[in-house]
Enzyme design. Structure first.
Site, PDB file in Angstrom:
ATOM      1  N   HIS A 192       0.864  -1.181   0.000  1.00  0.00           N
ATOM      2  CA  HIS A 192       0.000   0.000   0.000  1.00  0.00           C
ATOM      3  C   HIS A 192       0.898   1.228   0.000  1.00  0.00           C
ATOM      4  O   HIS A 192       1.704   1.434   0.909  1.00  0.00           O
ATOM      5  CB  HIS A 192      -0.919   0.024   1.221  1.00  0.00           C
ATOM      6  CG  HIS A 192      -1.819   1.219   1.246  1.00  0.00           C
ATOM      7  ND1 HIS A 192      -3.065   1.223   0.652  1.00  0.00           N
ATOM      8  CD2 HIS A 192      -1.654   2.459   1.769  1.00  0.00           C
ATOM      9  CE1 HIS A 192      -3.624   2.414   0.817  1.00  0.00           C
ATOM     10  NE2 HIS A 192      -2.789   3.177   1.489  1.00  0.00           N
ATOM     11  N   CYS A 193       0.750   2.047  -1.032  1.00  0.00           N
ATOM     12  CA  CYS A 193       1.619   3.212  -1.190  1.00  0.00           C
ATOM     13  C   CYS A 193       0.842   4.478  -0.851  1.00  0.00           C
ATOM     14  O   CYS A 193      -0.060   4.877  -1.606  1.00  0.00           O
ATOM     15  CB  CYS A 193       2.145   3.286  -2.623  1.00  0.00           C
ATOM     16  SG  CYS A 193       3.280   4.671  -2.897  1.00  0.00           S
ATOM     17  N   PRO A 194       1.144   5.139   0.268  1.00  0.00           N
ATOM     18  CA  PRO A 194       0.433   6.378   0.593  1.00  0.00           C
ATOM     19  C   PRO A 194       0.760   7.513  -0.358  1.00  0.00           C
ATOM     20  O   PRO A 194      -0.028   8.456  -0.497  1.00  0.00           O
ATOM     21  CB  PRO A 194       0.911   6.688   2.017  1.00  0.00           C
ATOM     22  CG  PRO A 194       2.229   6.008   2.143  1.00  0.00           C
ATOM     23  CD  PRO A 194       2.147   4.784   1.298  1.00  0.00           C
TER      24      PRO A 194
END
Length: 359
Positions: A192-194
């Protein structure tokens, strides 16, 4: 209760008057008000936000994504406004053209990564979950024991464990994982890439990799052009005076200097992952680490060729979305009002008989 001479019952003292509406036998019953049909994205159980009637989706925590978008837009706009005119006049017109092409690729890749379905797996329906629980219970003994959380499947001669997701009520496919931020199971989950505001999975990994590559080239290009601009301008008025006259170029220089190293590092790391047909999650957990036995540690998803792995990850057909965001939610069939009134009339007494009994 008092009965008048005409036989009509009238409420006695202390009783409220009741109004009765006579229903003509055989008259068509009034249909209930129709409920508005709802899209599936309106009742989606994950932590996502949807736009344009479900066509676009984003993680609920998107503050860092707005920061990424702001930094790219701010740096690039300052470059085109304050640096490109000078460089075009003294060097070549190709500089703004190259910068525009790189900026176009960066924005297209970023928006495609952020607003697309990363490969979310739909949760099991109540019937599917009940059937799976029944299968799990049937495999156990008569004594109570918790249901097994894993299954084993054979992939290219290697045993791979499938873990059970208690949130989605299903056994996750190989390489899938449940994201704790978005609360979804994602197929071929990478991470999960913010910074892009979304999970990176099977359906948007190629766009994420394109975003990293194009952003690396754009950052290095702007960084080199800004240095060239400052050096050429300082030949006439001195370096310190040039810094005072061009604060926007100094801001670009600082942003590019502190970001180019991490972006280049990420691009190199994901190039290694693509060439090996690995995911970030598998690399961090060392699922196929070379430190283990050579027979057991071989990656079952690798095609034993760097070129074939790159083509499989980046050039394969894009799988369709499985969650059907814009589909219509199926409503439960409504029972007609006439059927309800007919069923309630059997086994009951008429109003006159009730009055007679009370009398």
């Amino acid at each position: 209760l008092k009965v008048s001479a005409g036989g009509a019952a009238s409420p006695g003292p202390g009783m409220k008057a009741c109004e009765y509406q006579q229903i003509t036998p055989g008259a068509p019953a009034q249909a209930p008000a129709a409920r508005r049909s709802r899209r599936k994205w309106e009742v989606f159980p994950g932590r996502n936000r949807f736009f344009c009637d479900g066509r676009l989706m984003l993680a609920r925590q998107s503050g860092v994504f707005l920061l990424t978008l702001g930094l790219i837009l701010c740096t690039t706009c300052c470059f085109f406004v304050f640096d490109c005119p000078f460089l075009t006049q003294h060097l070549t017109f190709a500089i703004p053209v190259i910068g525009g092409i790189l900026f176009f690729f960066v924005m297209c890749s970023l928006l495609r990564t952020s607003f697309s379905d990363p490969g979310i797996l739909p949760r099991a329906t109540p019937c599917e979950a009940a059937d799976l629980e029944k299968q799990i219970n049937d495999t156990g003994s008569s004594m109570y024991r918790p249901p097994p959380r894993t299954k084993e499947v054979l992939i290219n001669g290697k045993l791979v464990k499938l873990k059970y997701c208690f949130t989605c009520k299903m056994f996750r496919p190989p390489r899938a994982l449940h994201c704790s931020v978005c609360d979804n199971c994602v197929e071929r989950f990478d991470h999960h890439c913010p910074w892009v505001g979304n999970c990176v999975g099977k359906r948007n990994y190629r766009f994420f990799y394109t975003f990293l590559l194009s952003l690396s080239f754009l950052t290095a290009f702007v960084f080199a052009c800004v240095i060239t601009h400052l050096v050429l301008r300082s030949e006439k008025g001195g370096f310190l005076n040039t810094l005072k006259e061009t604060p926007a170029s100094v801001l670009e220089l600082v942003i590019c200097f502190f970001s180019v190293w991490s972006i280049l590092g990420l691009s190199g790391f994901h190039t290694y992952l693509v060439a090996s047909n690995l995911t970030t999650n598998e690399d961090i957990k060392r699922s196929w680490s070379s430190k283990r036995n050579s027979e057991d540690s071989a990656n079952p998803y690798s095609h034993k060729s760097i070129l074939t792995n790159c083509c499989a990850v980046l050039c394969g057909p894009l799988p369709p979305s499985l969650i059907d965001r814009r589909g219509v939610v199926e409503l439960e069939p409504a029972i007609p009002l006439a059927a309800k009134s007919e069923s309630s009339s059997f086994g009951t007494k008429s109003d006159t008989s009730l009055v007679g009994d009370d009398l």
